[in-house]
Design an enzyme around this catalytic site. Sequence first.
Site, PDB file in Angstrom:
ATOM      1  N   GLU A 108      28.605  38.861  37.908  1.00  0.00           N
ATOM      2  CA  GLU A 108      28.605  37.914  39.211  1.00  0.00           C
ATOM      3  C   GLU A 108      28.799  39.659  40.024  1.00  0.00           C
ATOM      4  O   GLU A 108      27.774  38.933  41.305  1.00  0.00           O
ATOM      5  CB  GLU A 108      30.075  37.717  39.219  1.00  0.00           C
ATOM      6  CG  GLU A 108      30.796  36.920  40.571  1.00  0.00           C
ATOM      7  CD  GLU A 108      30.517  37.438  41.587  1.00  0.00           C
ATOM      8  OE1 GLU A 108      30.495  36.778  42.475  1.00  0.00           O
ATOM      9  OE2 GLU A 108      31.102  38.163  41.428  1.00  0.00           O
ATOM     10  N   GLU A 109      28.823  40.396  40.192  1.00  0.00           N
ATOM     11  CA  GLU A 109      28.722  41.609  40.738  1.00  0.00           C
ATOM     12  C   GLU A 109      27.513  41.617  41.308  1.00  0.00           C
ATOM     13  O   GLU A 109      27.010  42.385  42.883  1.00  0.00           O
ATOM     14  CB  GLU A 109      29.755  42.630  40.617  1.00  0.00           C
ATOM     15  CG  GLU A 109      30.976  42.468  41.184  1.00  0.00           C
ATOM     16  CD  GLU A 109      31.868  42.349  42.067  1.00  0.00           C
ATOM     17  OE1 GLU A 109      31.301  41.984  42.834  1.00  0.00           O
ATOM     18  OE2 GLU A 109      32.862  41.702  42.469  1.00  0.00           O
TER      19      GLU A 109
ATOM     20  N   ASP B 147      39.490  41.906  42.563  1.00  0.00           N
ATOM     21  CA  ASP B 147      37.733  40.908  42.571  1.00  0.00           C
ATOM     22  C   ASP B 147      37.552  41.928  40.806  1.00  0.00           C
ATOM     23  O   ASP B 147      37.226  42.476  40.958  1.00  0.00           O
ATOM     24  CB  ASP B 147      37.307  41.287  43.355  1.00  0.00           C
ATOM     25  CG  ASP B 147      36.065  40.863  43.594  1.00  0.00           C
ATOM     26  OD1 ASP B 147      36.130  40.379  42.801  1.00  0.00           O
ATOM     27  OD2 ASP B 147      35.003  41.246  44.240  1.00  0.00           O
TER      28      ASP B 147
HETATM   29 ZN   LIG Z   1      34.576  39.109  42.792  1.00  0.00          ZN
END
Ligand SMILES: [Zn+2]
Length: 384
Positions: free
Chosen positions: A169-170, A135
């Site tokens: 994004e996180e 990720d």
């Molecule tokens: Zn991600």
Amino acid sequence: MKLLKLPLLLLLPHLTFTISIDPQQSLYDPALASSSSSSKLLALHKSLVEIESITGHEHDVAQYLVDYLTLQGLTVETQVVGPGLDGRGKRQNLLAYIGQQRKTKVLVSSHIDTVPPFWPYKRKGEEIWGRGTVDAKGSVAAQIIAFEEVWKAGKLGKGDVALLFVVGEEVGGDGMKKANDFGLKWDTVIFGEPTELKLASGHKGISGMVITAKGKAGHSGYPELGRNAIAMLVPALNELLKAELPWSEEYGNTTLNFGTIEGGVAANVIAEEARAQVSIRIADGDPADVEKVLLDAIQKAGQELDVEFHPGYGPIYIDSDVPGFKTIVVNYGTDIPNLKGDHKRYLYGPGTILMAHSDHEHLKISDLETAVKGYKALIEHSLK
Ligand SMILES: [Zn+2]
Ligand SMILES: *[C@@H]1O[C@H](CO)[C@@H](O)[C@H](O)[C@H]1NC(C)=O
């Protein structure tokens, strides 16, 4: 058309000629791809994972990608999203494309930040361990190599595909929200997140809630003289556990997670304040519908409480109409709702979300390689 003098002119001065090429057509330099594409993929993935890029620290990994993509012959634009944390350089998104044609039919995108803490890159047989291996640096590396391979095969020209890599994004998606300022629209956007090499057909929505109770402090021996904030909060949480939340065939149940609960100062003091943070994964309807159900449940507890909701969104439909792919529904949030426009959208990537964010995040090399094939198929399908 632009005239480019080749370095050959310097070596052979008696052969004065110029070659006219369209720099927007193809600048792919096969010499740069001389190593097998699998070892190039593994090397790129390794470099990305080795650079720590916890949200706020994305500067170095973005700079690495700017250099890498420029070397491949792409035009790379950067977009500052904000100052770096902990004295790091600025946080920036990057957009890469062929020649001068920044407006493309297809956008391929993922994120370059990771969650904390940093775990170093480690190869264990056929597995690659480390923070971000899944990720989402597995997606980032596979997307780039897929782009290069389709380009090398002569199937990409100006205006076909751009790459967008975003920060943040996180934590709230500030990178993708900022990417709207590029002022571009696409027919199709291919997002990279771990989907176990399947095409996600949708993901749940998300919302958040903070419940605060304000009581009156006092000696625990005389509860009638104070008002215990914890005793006000707990019945409300109990009602929430029993609430009938919306569900759907496709996304399953709306679920609540009591993420934090805090309050009070000592066992023998009446708690003056208490607070709970709850995250809500929405399976049906929009956040306002769910908020109403939650407020009704809290009201049943008959306590005076302060309830605050974070802005959220309902379930996100994702296109999954590409032949040859299995489909999956995922429960996590993505940057998809943060990018405005009515483009077709796909969500695909190697690895599983069950590994992501964990202390044992790792990816199978064969999955990373398969993802390149998957992204190539998605790019070619989107260009049809
Ligand atoms: Zn991600
Ligand atoms: C949804 O909730 C119901 C009732 O609690 C439960 O029986 C069911 O198994 C849940 N469905 C899923 C997909 O978790």
